[in-house]
Write a protein that holds these residues in place. Structure first.
Motif, mmCIF file in Angstrom:
data_model
loop_
_atom_site.group_PDB
_atom_site.id
_atom_site.type_symbol
_atom_site.label_atom_id
_atom_site.label_comp_id
_atom_site.label_asym_id
_atom_site.label_seq_id
_atom_site.Cartn_x
_atom_site.Cartn_y
_atom_site.Cartn_z
ATOM 1 N N ALA A 177 0.806 -1.221 0.000
ATOM 2 C CA ALA A 177 0.000 0.000 0.000
ATOM 3 C C ALA A 177 0.838 1.269 0.000
ATOM 4 O O ALA A 177 0.286 2.366 -0.001
ATOM 5 N N ALA A 181 4.236 0.928 4.616
ATOM 6 C CA ALA A 181 3.048 0.111 4.871
ATOM 7 C C ALA A 181 3.478 -1.283 5.302
ATOM 8 O O ALA A 181 4.656 -1.536 5.568
ATOM 9 N N ARG A 182 2.545 -2.193 5.300
ATOM 10 C CA ARG A 182 2.806 -3.532 5.825
ATOM 11 C C ARG A 182 3.443 -4.379 4.723
ATOM 12 O O ARG A 182 4.358 -3.944 4.051
ATOM 13 N N TYR A 212 -4.305 -4.526 0.573
ATOM 14 C CA TYR A 212 -5.150 -3.986 1.645
ATOM 15 C C TYR A 212 -5.012 -2.471 1.677
ATOM 16 O O TYR A 212 -3.980 -1.931 2.079
ATOM 17 N N GLU A 213 -6.058 -1.798 1.234
ATOM 18 C CA GLU A 213 -6.034 -0.340 1.136
ATOM 19 C C GLU A 213 -6.025 0.344 2.496
ATOM 20 O O GLU A 213 -5.681 1.525 2.605
ATOM 21 N N GLU A 215 -3.918 0.048 4.661
ATOM 22 C CA GLU A 215 -2.540 0.360 5.034
ATOM 23 C C GLU A 215 -1.969 1.533 4.248
ATOM 24 O O GLU A 215 -0.789 1.871 4.407
ATOM 25 N N PRO A 217 -0.600 4.858 3.514
ATOM 26 C CA PRO A 217 -0.163 5.906 4.455
ATOM 27 C C PRO A 217 -1.032 7.158 4.340
ATOM 28 O O PRO A 217 -1.382 7.590 3.244
#
Length: 421
Positions: A177, A181-182, A212-213, A215, A217
């Motif tokens: 993302a 992010a992750r 996965y949106e 995450e 920033p």
């Protein structure tokens, strides 16, 4: 298998493992206790006790079914929210394509209860778990399993663990993302490298893209839509480059519980490709919703004409101490109430069968087994009163309660939901 496994849940005996249940129910099966239709307030339940609203639970299930249908989305709700096989099956009855999960243990629970489609929204490189997945795929031709990949190294580990498997494991490239992010690949060039690594194996099959949106920033509608547009473009590029030639349909998946309106908007613009596209939404917190974090960020707040989710949890605790006019304590704390995002909120006070709003009462702190209440002048609260608390973050509410009563508005308990964390 699913019917038999669910039936066995009803045969489990009630005992000390399940907090909040009536002590005089010990030794009954869950099915026998359900048949008694006890009242949550008058038939022996002990505080603290967490309950799900039967009416609100059904409302939320129907609302998300309608939403997904209206927007042409397949729906695989994130089961790690509840880890409750009974709710998995209710979600499937309400049109869900399958169930999303996060780690291998959760997949094993789902399979034990007959779930045939699982989307693992995570990378999977553990050899023992991969071999178990391969065994499940080999034994059940109807089992569909998809997981993430975000590195060439991860693909190599998966390939080594799956050597000799009779069915390939379906994977989607996870697009990260953004910086900081992750998990997920950071650039499109890296995505193509992962796709090429998958294509070089016989054990894996690339079927699409996901991420996965939530995450993104500094997430706002513009940034989320921009990332979703990148995700869709990646799927189109992979298809044009022939990287998805072995797939039967192209999977494009996103969707937490905060931005699924943006997912619906951007996915509506996916162009026609050479094969069908499975537009897979994964929002999971909707099933119980909450009175904190998700209530503030739900897309239904932004688009009210779509409907509204309803908080289905209420934690009942009892006032055990009123040391000063400004302070009271109830017997539910960190062991009972979700507290990782927001503190519980005092909603109602119940005394002698009469319920009234918890005006002037605020939860200010949690200890292990107590909630600290601040009481304003004139707040009517006595030792012995029951206080109904609204909870934030469903994901950390279900995991504290292995057996949860489902109660109708008048307190009649019509079911018990078993969780497996």
């Amino acid at each position: 298998m699913s019917t038999e496994a669910l039936a066995r849940l009803a045969e489990e005996r009630v005992d000390h493992r399940f907090k909040g249940l009536p002590p005089d129910a010990d030794g009954l099966t869950i099915g026998e206790l359900t048949a008694q239709r006890r009242n949550l307030f008058t038939d022996g339940f002990a505080t603290p006790v967490l309950a799900l609203s039967a009416e609100r639970l059904e409302h939320n299930l129907r609302l998300m079914e309608t939403y997904a249908t209206r927007h042409g989305l397949a729906f695989a709700p994130h089961g790690k929210t509840s880890m409750a096989p009974q709710l998995f099956h209710r979600q499937l009855e309400h049109g869900a394509w399958g169930i999303t999960l996060a780690v291998p243990h959760q997949v094993r629970v789902a399979r034990a209860f007959g779930i045939r489609r699982v989307f693992l929204a995570n990378e999977l490189v553990d050899p023992a778990a991969l071999r178990w997945v391969a065994t499940e795929l080999a034994a059940d031709p109807s089992f569909r399993f998809i997981c993430y990949a975000d590195s060439v190294r991860g693909v190599e580990l998966m390939d080594a663990a799956l050597e000799g498997a009779t069915r390939p494991v379906d994977v989607v490239v996870e697009l990260g993302a953004g910086e900081g992010a992750r998990t997920g690949v950071r650039t499109e060039a890296e995505c193509l490298a992962v796709a090429d690594a998958v294509a070089a194996t016989d054990t894996l099959r690339l079927v699409g893209v996901a991420g996965y949106e939530g995450e993104v920033p500094q997430a706002d509608a513009e940034r989320v839509r921009a990332w979703l547009t990148r995700l869709v473009a990646l799927a189109v590029d992979l298809e044009k480059a022939g990287r998805l030639g072995q797939a039967e349909e192209i999977v494009v998946s996103a969707g937490g519980s905060a931005w699924f309106d943006s997912v619906a908007e951007v996915f509506a613009g996916i162009p026609e490709l050479s094969m069908p596209v499975l537009k897979l939404l994964r929002s999971g917190a909707y099933v119980s919703h909450d009175d904190g974090h998700y209530r503030k960020v739900t897309p239904f707040n932004r688009v009210p004409e779509e409907g509204a989710l309803e908080p289905a949890f209420r934690l009942w605790a009892q006032v055990v101490s009123r040391p000063t006019p400004e302070q009271a304590f109830v017997n539910a704390g960190k062991r009972d109430a979700a507290h990782d995002l927001d503190l519980p909120s005092a909603q109602v006070v119940r005394r002698d069968g009469v319920e009234r709003p918890a005006t002037g009462i605020e939860v200010t702190r949690l200890s292990d087994q107590h909630a600290w209440l601040s009481t304003a002048p004139g707040a009517e609260l006595e030792v012995g009163d029951w206080v109904g608390l609204g909870l934030s973050h469903p994901c950390t509410s279900f995991d504290k309660w292995p057996l949860i009563p489902v109660a109708e508005a008048d307190g009649t308990v019509v079911d018990y939901v078993r969780t497996f964390f």
